[in-house]
Design an enzyme around this catalytic site. Structure first.
Site, PDB file in Angstrom:
ATOM      1  N   GLU A  26       0.808  -1.213   0.000  1.00 54.77           N
ATOM      2  CA  GLU A  26       0.000   0.000   0.000  1.00 54.77           C
ATOM      3  C   GLU A  26       0.843   1.265   0.000  1.00 54.77           C
ATOM      4  O   GLU A  26       0.354   2.350  -0.323  1.00 54.77           O
ATOM      5  CB  GLU A  26      -0.930   0.005   1.208  1.00 54.77           C
ATOM      6  CG  GLU A  26      -0.218   0.041   2.541  1.00 54.77           C
ATOM      7  CD  GLU A  26      -1.176  -0.083   3.716  1.00 54.77           C
ATOM      8  OE1 GLU A  26      -1.082   0.759   4.622  1.00 54.77           O
ATOM      9  OE2 GLU A  26      -2.026  -1.001   3.692  1.00 54.77           O
ATOM     10  N   THR A  28       4.150   1.532  -1.706  1.00 56.25           N
ATOM     11  CA  THR A  28       5.002   1.784  -2.879  1.00 56.25           C
ATOM     12  C   THR A  28       4.671   0.937  -4.111  1.00 56.25           C
ATOM     13  O   THR A  28       5.372   1.039  -5.119  1.00 56.25           O
ATOM     14  CB  THR A  28       6.486   1.528  -2.520  1.00 56.25           C
ATOM     15  OG1 THR A  28       6.656   0.144  -2.165  1.00 56.25           O
ATOM     16  CG2 THR A  28       6.953   2.421  -1.392  1.00 56.25           C
ATOM     17  N   ARG A  29       3.652   0.064  -4.044  1.00 58.21           N
ATOM     18  CA  ARG A  29       3.399  -0.851  -5.153  1.00 58.21           C
ATOM     19  C   ARG A  29       3.229  -0.116  -6.486  1.00 58.21           C
ATOM     20  O   ARG A  29       3.789  -0.526  -7.501  1.00 58.21           O
ATOM     21  CB  ARG A  29       2.153  -1.692  -4.875  1.00 58.21           C
ATOM     22  CG  ARG A  29       1.756  -2.591  -6.061  1.00 58.21           C
ATOM     23  CD  ARG A  29       0.424  -3.269  -5.808  1.00 58.21           C
ATOM     24  NE  ARG A  29       0.479  -4.158  -4.668  1.00 58.21           N
ATOM     25  CZ  ARG A  29       0.966  -5.407  -4.713  1.00 58.21           C
ATOM     26  NH1 ARG A  29       1.433  -5.875  -5.849  1.00 58.21           N
ATOM     27  NH2 ARG A  29       0.978  -6.156  -3.655  1.00 58.21           N
ATOM     28  N   GLY A  57      -3.301 -15.701   6.624  1.00 52.07           N
ATOM     29  CA  GLY A  57      -2.878 -16.516   7.742  1.00 52.07           C
ATOM     30  C   GLY A  57      -1.596 -15.978   8.356  1.00 52.07           C
ATOM     31  O   GLY A  57      -1.069 -14.939   7.970  1.00 52.07           O
ATOM     32  N   GLU A  91       8.637 -12.063   6.407  1.00 58.04           N
ATOM     33  CA  GLU A  91       9.455 -12.112   5.193  1.00 58.04           C
ATOM     34  C   GLU A  91      10.867 -11.608   5.490  1.00 58.04           C
ATOM     35  O   GLU A  91      11.873 -12.209   5.076  1.00 58.04           O
ATOM     36  CB  GLU A  91       8.783 -11.231   4.135  1.00 58.04           C
ATOM     37  CG  GLU A  91       9.230 -11.460   2.719  1.00 58.04           C
ATOM     38  CD  GLU A  91       8.354 -10.639   1.773  1.00 58.04           C
ATOM     39  OE1 GLU A  91       7.389 -11.223   1.243  1.00 58.04           O
ATOM     40  OE2 GLU A  91       8.606  -9.431   1.610  1.00 58.04           O
TER      41      GLU A  91
END
Length: 822
Positions: A26, A28-29, A57, A91
């Protein structure tokens, strides 16, 4: 967590993506991240970009975990809302785990945030972590996320502040892409499957390069051993440390195809970053410019030290580093390089490398394990062979693999053969012949024994040829564990290359220059030239399933043996007559005076010696005086002795069945000549011994004597041992199975001068050429003159005798055709 277990087990996964993009969708895409993605793709990079970026999840999907593991670089775009996403934090944790293990490079981008807030988890990031705590995220996860987040903030990255005072995002993106390219080059642009077993080697090269006193590092080894792969790996790691760096591949091939001037001009233009051509020879201006360059240069596959000088790298400035790869150690010595020699891969690394090409993974599947091990063994640890064989069976059925193994026993893989043969093609004629002799007969021999036998074939030049073969990585000298002797060793694939070169000489083995396989030698039975002594004891299975002849397991039939012995005796007569035709002035030039026990002896450096080694069979029929005892008496013609020079030739057959506990060092042949008046003259021949020599024909200078009325010659054979269990110089009687003496007389008056041969002259050797006159052989000797085309090999090793058999076949037909290389 599934993610943590994945991290611990995925270290062996091979890179598939060059770049993994980690970002908060939301933020930098649709702006910075999309522009960066396009710029990376425009440079041809493989980028993993999660289009959806949805949190489904608490665990990362298996596909995303795999993508992280399969990437080489992770670009982490840290924006204001990055830490608010538990997905992004999970991540980031996986990325940091792989980075800590050295499996992944990280490029952090601080996008419109303060990097100190990331390190200290301050500002909006503190609020994000407080919110995760309020949602009662697991304490263990929270601590991992905070640690990973703080650590990425400590890394050096790109800080994009934003605002009118900052430069454009397009400019930042260009800088980021260039940095990523550099990091990829540094990490390695070589296919990872090639980098098996090179880590330790690379570290050794890097240590040499980082030494202040090192300028040139040489990487040496046989063809296909991995010199270029190692040099590339080092170049990718070291080149970012230099502003100017260049790798020049295939120097030898470029010189052959383009010529020296074009290669040098192109190389220097690249080093000096100029488009205009450079004149050869180099001007002072060009040399001065090179002296101002601190550069890192790799020269691959250099075949001559002049090539290095041509390229001008000796003029590069202080701090420059040069890597040279070559198959020739002498080339590297000439450049004062610190040399690192490469060895074959061990079994584990060999299996791993061939698996990477056959299965695209580190290890074979269970049902292919056995057949892949056999195929890896065929490569003998040579990386090139492992890659070629592995690639040739990729996605093929098991039956094809098994068929390939059978084929390789007889026919080498062409690409491997051609690569290895480059070194052979660069040899001169002598070196080629010695290489083929060792490949066929002398691999595993004691070096000095092989040199002694080969010297007789190549006029005392074998030692220099062997030295060159070692320098060119076609031969190795290994030390025997038990007796500390130097042994001739050769890589199996080089030996098989030598065999293939011989096989290509003719489809008919009988027309080849060398025979070593039983099935080829058996063809000579059709010509009734050879028969085998015992059908149950004529062969043993050596390495690679090759059949080799046992020592003494065959015998030459009568005509063939008579011919060889007759030519040996003819050669002895020639040597003897040439000896006595020399004046004492000429003789003195070949000798040096040596004092021993107060007496002066003349030593002639072994220039008049003749030795012929023969396989097991009765060879002494041509020697008219024979005995089975360790002593014998020969009656001489006193009239002929009074008017002629007296000569002897020995034929000795050792008892193979004797139980000798210690290898004898010398066979002492003690002789005494007696005249009518009872005057005696003594002389002794010292014959070097080893366990392979069962039968010999012998001659040397001390076996020629001036005219005197001799009536009798007596001889005693004594074996001398050299072992710590025996007293020094102690001698023991040794019974030979049979030995004989051939007596011949030479008319000194016909030779036109009265010759006196002095006492104490030791044995020597002479090498006759085709141009030397052999016409004055006495017809009383009962031997015909040697055919003009015939070239006698003076020393016939037990296995090497096979090389003459096909030539003897032609001799019986009245025609001898020997090539220069025979």
């Amino acid at each position: 967590m599934a993610s943590s277990s994945f991290s611990s087990s995925s270290s062996s996964i091979q890179p598939k993506h060059q770049v993994f993009l980690s970002f908060r969708g939301e933020d930098t895409r649709l702006s910075f991240t999309s522009f960066l993605l396009q710029a990376l793709k425009d440079k041809g990079m493989s980028v993993f970009f999660d289009e959806e970026k949805l949190e489904m999840g608490d665990e990362l999907s298996q596909a995303l975990l795999t993508a992280i593991a399969e990437s080489q670089i992770a670009i982490v775009i840290l924006s204001e809302q990055y830490a608010s996403s538990s997905w992004c934090l999970r991540e980031l944790f996986e990325i940091m785990v792989r980075s800590t293990k050295g499996l992944l490079l990280i490029v952090p981008i601080f996008y419109h945030i303060d990097p100190s807030h990331v390190r200290k988890i301050g500002g909006s990031f503190k609020k994000s972590f407080d919110e995760h705590r309020r949602k009662k995220r697991p304490a263990r996860d929270m601590q991992r996320w905070k640690d990973a987040f703080a650590k990425v903030g400590e890394l050096k990255g790109c800080h994009i502040k934003g605002g009118q005072s900052d430069r454009s995002e397009a400019s930042y993106i260009k800088t980021i892409v260039e940095d990523v390219i550099k990091k990829l080059n540094s990490k390695s642009s070589i296919a990872s499957e090639e980098l098996v077993g090179v880590d330790d080697q690379k570290e050794r090269i890097l240590k040499l390069i980082h030494q202040n006193d090192t300028r040139v590092v040489g990487i040496c080894g046989m063809g296909g051993i991995g010199k270029t792969t190692l040099a590339k790996a080092v170049y990718k790691e070291v080149s970012p440390q230099f502003t100017d760096h260049l790798i020049l591949l295939n120097v030898r091939e470029k010189y052959q195809k383009q010529g020296m001037e074009d290669v040098v001009k192109d190389f220097l233009c690249r080093v000096l970053n100029q488009d205009a051509s450079i004149d050869i020879p180099l001007s002072d201006v060009i040399i001065d410019r090179l002296l101002n360059k601190r550069a890192f240069v790799v020269l691959d596959d250099v075949s001559d030290s002049d090539q290095i000088e041509d390229l001008g790298v000796q003029h590069l400035g202080p701090g420059s580093k040069i890597i040279v790869t070559s198959r020739d150690q002498q080339v590297l010595r000439n450049t004062d390089a610190k040399i690192h020699s490469l060895a074959s891969l061990n079994k584990d690394d060999s299996l791993k490398l061939i698996s990477k090409f056959a299965f695209k993974q580190d290890h074979p599947t269970a049902d292919f394990q056995d057949v892949l091990v056999k195929l890896a063994n065929c490569a003998r640890g040579l990386p090139l062979a492992l890659k070629v064989l592995g690639s040739s069976i990729y996605q093929k059925p098991k039956e094809d693999w098994e068929s390939l193994i059978v084929r390789l026993r007889e026919y080498p893989e062409r690409r491997v053969f051609n690569t290895l043969k480059i070194s052979y093609d660069g040899l001169d004629r002598l070196e080629r012949n010695v290489f083929l002799d060792i490949a066929c007969f002398f691999k595993g021999y004691d070096r000095e024994d092989a040199i002694n036998m080969l010297d007789c074939c190549y006029n005392k030049s074998a030692r220099s040829a062997i030295t060159k073969l070692v320098d060119k990585c076609l031969l190795e000298i290994s030390r025997d564990y038990f007796d500390s002797n130097d042994t001739l060793s050769m890589h199996d694939l080089l030996q098989e290359m030598g065999w293939e070169i011989i096989c290509q000489e003719s489809e008919d083995p009988r027309k080849r220059s060398r025979l070593w396989r039983l099935e080829d030698i058996r063809l000579l039975e059709d010509d009734k030239m050879v028969s085998f002594a015992d059908p149950n004891d004529y062969t043993f299975c050596g390495e690679n399933g090759r059949h080799c002849i046992r020592f003494g397991s065959f015998k030459l039939n009568g005509d063939a043996m008579d011919n060889i012995v007759a030519n040996a005796l003819l050669r002895i007569h020639c040597i003897a007559e040439q000896l006595v035709e020399k004046s004492m002035v000429e003789l003195a030039k070949e000798t040096e005076e040596k004092e021993l026990d107060g007496k002066i002896y003349r030593v002639s450096n072994y220039k008049d010696e003749f030795i012929c080694f023969l396989p097991r069979s009765q060879i002494l029929e041509q020697f008219e005086h024979q005995s089975k005892d360790s002593s014998m008496i020969v009656e001489l013609n006193s009239d002929k002795c009074s008017s002629s020079l007296l000569g002897f030739a020995f034929g000795i057959l050792y008892d193979e069945n004797q139980n000798i506990d210690f290898t004898p060092r010398h066979l002492l042949c003690k002789w005494q000549l007696k005249t009518k008046s009872g005057e005696c003259r003594n002389f002794m021949l010292i014959v070097p011994m080893d366990k392979y020599r069962k039968k010999q024909i012998l001659f040397d200078r001390i076996m020629v004597h001036e005219a005197m009325p001799y009536v009798e010659a007596s001889c005693q054979f004594v074996m001398e041992y050299d072992d710590e269990d025996f007293e020094t110089n102690q001698r023991y009687d040794f019974k030979v199975k049979k030995y004989g003496v051939h007596v011949f007389y030479m008319d000194s008056n016909r030779m036109g001068r009265n010759i006196h041969l002095g006492d104490g002259v030791e044995c020597s050797e002479i090498s006759l050429t085709e141009e030397e006159d052999e016409s004055n052989i006495s017809s009383d000797n009962g031997h015909e003159s040697e055919p003009d085309e015939m070239k006698i090999i003076y020393c016939l090793p037990i296995r090497g005798i096979l090389r003459l058999l096909q030539n003897i076949c032609s001799l019986f037909k009245g025609k001898v055709e020997l090539s220069e290389d025979a």
